[in-house]
Design an enzyme around this catalytic site. Structure first.
Site, PDB file in Angstrom:
ATOM      1  N   ALA A   1      26.503  21.304  28.032  1.00 13.43           N
ATOM      2  CA  ALA A   1      26.151  22.622  27.493  1.00 13.43           C
ATOM      3  C   ALA A   1      26.856  23.681  28.326  1.00 13.43           C
ATOM      4  CB  ALA A   1      24.642  22.833  27.576  1.00 13.43           C
ATOM      5  N   LYS A   2      26.814  24.893  27.903  1.00 14.11           N
ATOM      6  CA  LYS A   2      27.296  26.013  28.704  1.00 14.11           C
ATOM      7  C   LYS A   2      26.652  27.278  28.182  1.00 14.11           C
ATOM      8  CE  LYS A   2      30.185  26.631  32.154  1.00 14.11           C
ATOM      9  NZ  LYS A   2      30.564  25.708  33.228  1.00 14.11           N
ATOM     10  N   GLY A   3      26.519  28.267  29.048  1.00 14.65           N
ATOM     11  CA  GLY A   3      25.954  29.547  28.634  1.00 14.65           C
ATOM     12  C   GLY A   3      26.783  30.679  29.199  1.00 14.65           C
TER      13      GLY A   3
END
Ligand code: NAD
Length: 420
Positions: free
Chosen positions: A108-110
């Site tokens: 994931a990444k934000g």
């Protein structure tokens, strides 16, 4: 970080990488499409009260790329140029990185579009807490575990952990990693990336018959990852650090630089430049230094078609994310330079983040020696897996690492089956 002037869309690159490996390992259309789409994307627009009493609306993202192998894992980036496609690409790369080192995570990444350099600590805290509240329904120790990335740090993680815990009504340390030790952070996390990089260099050198004692090392980017790798290669392997650099320029000494002394000097003066007894060189020259090992540990897109031919190292170990352009990869391969790709060479960081999460959910903490010996085991095994695939398929280590990672994700998707 994506170069906004560049026409290269990082998510297009990430999808092309999937296609190259899918051709190599013979994946059919349906599963290729699964690998080229993020599972879940969240965009949030939220107001933050600024110090002068005004309100500003910020946009943030959280992309959960694939969770076939376990909960998602990936950092949160604060930067004015964050874009959804950049976050998608970074989330895809996290998926492959976790699979290369075989830790039970998806990727994931934000990111939040903001300019943290021009925000006060109070504004950053309010932005972080509100962003954390907006994404709270989608994160958690069993679903998605954020971590620091560009311009976020252990303080940011402490605010997210506290915000999430306030909403739950009890403390949930396992919701983020990269926390301060006092909140359930892990021993050894700070130096894990550089340490992991040093381990894969050691293993590769063994395969190449290169003795690390007195082997010469050049490092672009003497920050966290670069300086730790330098210290470990010098202290534990007897390697000679001949060139290092930071954003202000580089230094060179054919007889060897003491990395600890350079670190002290940089702490006091703000740069490695001016270190006594060393010759000043440019950042480009650091890459082209006659050294056995080159460690790009600064930025992406540093080794290009223009300078690949001038690289003289036997091993290029990518502590940084994305330092080598695909066109340069081919040149390095033709020159028989061993490239240890980022998703392997800098995976020590996410590996110890995994250890942090494992310690948090057990409520049982390990001493530093245990963290480091487990890290060593993971990095050695992962290097050997990638090296084996490179030999079997006669491809360079980057393609081998992607093939190994994507195959692991595909195996998990297939054995689970497509729901319903
Ligand atoms: P850092 O900020 O501690 O260090 C970066 C260093 O690069 C600094 O010394 C900076 O002065 C230098 N630098 C900046 N621009 C430069 C330029 N043009 N030429 C040469 N040097 C330059 O960051 P870090 O945590 O060490 O991260 C470095 C790289 O490693 C990044 O690509 C990051 O994504 C990657 N990485 C880090 C971790 C980690 O756990 N720290 C994990 C995985 C990947």
């Amino acid at each position: 970080m994506a170069n906004t002037e560049s026409p290269i869309n990082p998510f297009e690159t990430a999808k092309q990488q999937v296609d190259i490996v899918a051709d190599l390992i013979g994946l059919e259309g349906g599963i290729r499409e699964v690998l080229k789409h993020p599972k879940r994307e969240l965009t949030v627009n939220f107001p933050v009260r600024m110090d002068d009493g005004s309100y500003r609306v910020y946009t943030g993202y959280r992309v959960q790329y694939n969770m076939a192998r376990g909960p998602c894992k990936g950092g949160i980036r604060y930067h004015p140029q964050v874009s959804l496609d950049e976050v998608r690409a970074l989330a895809a790369w996290m998926t492959w990185k976790c699979a290369v080192v075989n830790i039970p995570y998806g990727g994931a990444k934000g990111g939040v579009i903001c300019d943290p350099k021009h925000m006060s600590k109070g504004e950053l805290e309010r932005l972080t807490r509100r962003y954390a509240s907006e994404i709270a329904a989608f994160i958690g120790p069993e679903m998605d575990i954020p971590a620091p990335d560009v311009y976020t740090d252990s303080q940011t993680m402490a605010w997210i952990m506290d915000t999430y815990s306030m909403q739950k009504g009890y403390s949930v340390p396992g919701v983020v990693t990269g926390k301060p030790i006092s909140l359930g952070g892990s021993e050894g996390r700070g130096e894990a990336t550089g340490r992991g990089c040093a381990y894969v260099i050691r293993e590769s050198a063994k395969d190449l018959g290169l003795h690390l004692k007195n082997a010469s090392v050049a490092i672009q980017g003497f920050g966290n990852a670069g300086s730790v790798a330098a210290n470990i290669l010098a202290d534990e392997q007897g390697a000679k650090i001949v060139a290092v650099s930071d954003s202000r320029g580089g230094i060179y000494n054919a007889g060897g630089l003491n990395p600890h002394a350079v670190e002290e000097f940089k702490k006091k003066s703000g740069s490695v430049v001016g270190f006594p007894g060393a010759k000043a060189i440019s950042n480009e020259e650091v890459l082209e230094t006659p050294a056995d090992i080159l460690i790009p540990a600064a930025l992406e897109n540093q080794i290009t078609k223009k300078n690949a031919d001038k690289i003289r190292a036997k091993i290029v170990a990518e502590a940084a994310n994305g330092p080598t352009l695909p066109e340069a990869d081919t040149v390095l391969f033709q020159k028989k330079i061993t490239v240890l790709p980022d998703i392997l060479a800098n995976a020590g960081g996410v590996t110890v983040s995994y250890f942090e999460w494992a310690q948090d959910i057990q409520g049982f903490f390990w001493p530093l020696a245990e963290v480091n010996s487990r890290l060593e085991r993971v990095m050695v095994q992962s290097y050997n897996d990638v090296h084996r695939v490179a030999g079997e398929r006669k491809v360079h280590h980057r393609t081998a690492a992607y093939a190994l990672a994507i195959q692991r994700v595909v195996d998990a998707i297939r054995i689970r089956g497509i729901y319903p």
